[in-house]
Write an enzyme that holds these catalytic residues in place. Structure first.
Site, short mmCIF file in Angstrom:
data_model
loop_
_atom_site.label_atom_id
_atom_site.label_comp_id
_atom_site.label_asym_id
_atom_site.label_seq_id
_atom_site.Cartn_x
_atom_site.Cartn_y
_atom_site.Cartn_z
N ASP A 1 37.78 25.10 35.92
CA ASP A 1 38.73 24.30 35.14
C ASP A 1 38.31 22.83 35.15
OD1 ASP A 1 41.02 22.93 34.12
OD2 ASP A 1 42.30 24.59 34.77
N SER B 1 49.96 25.15 32.81
CA SER B 1 49.55 23.75 32.83
C SER B 1 50.76 22.83 33.04
CB SER B 1 48.81 23.41 31.53
OG SER B 1 48.27 22.11 31.60
N HIS C 1 40.28 25.86 31.53
CA HIS C 1 41.70 25.54 31.51
C HIS C 1 42.48 26.34 30.46
CE1 HIS C 1 45.14 23.12 32.65
NE2 HIS C 1 45.39 22.83 31.38
#
Length: 377
Positions: free
Chosen positions: A212, A147, A241
């Site tokens: 996601d 991320s 995610h």
């Protein structure tokens, strides 16, 4: 103005757990740092590292006895070491790697405040520790960014030319692109991964969930298209995610990638081999057999000595009239000619026989692992 926009962007980018999920304590007997409430493990070390921006960050190093590579893991924007601890242990075991994880400035028990520039200084401090404390070489390090962690990961990867590999887990194109569909990069944007990934020379694996809801899968796919050295990506069907590690294909594909890149020659060795090949002189042209023959021997005829020439000249001038002396001289010359021809013939045969045994030797000549490349869909 830049500081204002950066601090505003930081409010959207960083969500450190509050309160932190762990504490750093010192063992009274050994003096070692421990991560409470987790029990002490012989293969886990807890460290506090200073950064060039004046903060002190907490890191953990997990050692594997059979490891040849070290994974430097930069976690997401809403986690800390306490929440990542068990995952780091499991990844080290299954992937057979040493693993270094850390908390960004302002996360967990790390001092300071989270910011883009601080995370760059944080990962640099951790990488420096790997080199100086654990003896890790650049070509044995795999950078892993999840991320927002893809930001410091790609920033460092774009500056280290001999890295073994990079893994991007649910990565972002840039901070602004997570919130808005912009076509160009603005000066106040943060983590401009879209502009940095073309400068990464090592193999890159991208893992992204197709469902996601935080960072659209399109971020991962576009980054994959921009990779210089693409590896087969993993688009986890139905993955969100923060749950990709729960899918069996996640660890299977990641393990395959690490096994593959560990078998490849490091970039330094490839560069050295290419340079040596370019600098090697071209092979000399093969000499003709004719050039290897001996020079023709000089004739066995000998020029008469100067004294003899003078005597002949003198004889000629005297014009000796005795016929029987003249006849004898001619017969002597004839006999000498026959003897000379015999010698010439013998030496010519010997010279021809010598060349019939000369043999020309032949030459021999001698000959990467094509990476499987598949479509991103």
């Amino acid at each position: 103005m830049g500081g204002v926009t950066s601090s505003v962007a930081a409010k959207f980018a960083f969500f450190p757990p509050s309160p932190p999920s762990y504490k750093v304590v010192t063992d009274e007997l050994t003096g070692l740092l421990l991560l409470a409430p987790f029990p002490h493990r012989e293969n886990v070390e807890i460290l506090k590292l200073p950064t060039r921006r004046g903060t002190e960050i907490v890191a953990m190093y997990v050692r594997h006895p059979m490891a040849t590579s070290t994974l430097l893991y930069s976690h997401g924007n809403a986690a800390d070491l306490g929440q990542m601890y068990e995952l780091f242990i499991e990844l080290s075991i299954h992937l057979k790697v040493n693993l270094m994880g850390y908390d960004y400035s302002g996360y967990g028990q790390s001092s300071g405040k989270p910011s883009e520039q601080n995370t760059y200084a944080d990962i640099e401090a951790v990488y420096k520790c790997l080199e100086e404390t654990y003896g890790s070489k650049q070509e044995d390090v795999i950078l892993y960014g999840q991320s927002v962690g893809s930001g410091p990961t790609l920033d460092l990867a774009s500056r280290l030319l001999q890295l073994r590999a990079v893994v991007l887990h649910s990565p972002i194109l840039s901070g602004l692109r997570v919130m808005y569909s912009v076509k160009k990069t603005y000066w106040f944007d943060i983590y401009k991964n879209i502009d940095k990934i073309p400068y990464v020379d090592c193999p890159v694996l991208i893992i992204h969930g197709t469902s996601d809801e935080v960072v659209d899968c399109g971020h991962g796919k576009q980054l994959w298209e921009l990779c210089k050295d693409k590896y087969e990506p993993l688009w986890v069907k139905g993955g969100n995610h923060c749950d990709l590690e729960h899918y069996p294909e996640y660890i299977r594909h990641l393990k395959k990638f690490i096994t593959t890149v560990e078998r490849l020659p490091c970039r330094k060795k490839r560069d050295d081999d290419d340079a040596a090949a370019a600098a090697a002189p071209a092979p000399a042209p093969r000499k003709s057999v004719d050039n290897r023959r001996e020079k023709p021997r000089q004739s066995t005829e000998r020029k008469p000595p100067k004294s003899q020439s003078k005597k002949s000249s003198s004889s000629s001038k005297l014009r000796i009239s005795f016929d029987h002396h003249l006849d004898r001289s001619r017969k002597s010359v004839d006999c000498h000619d026959k003897t000379r021809k015999s010698v010439d013939h013998s030496q010519s045969n010997s010279h021809s026989h010598s060349h019939s045994h000369q043999i020309e030797r032949g030459r021999k000549s001698v000959d990467r692992l094509d990476r499987v490349r598949s479509d991103s869909n």
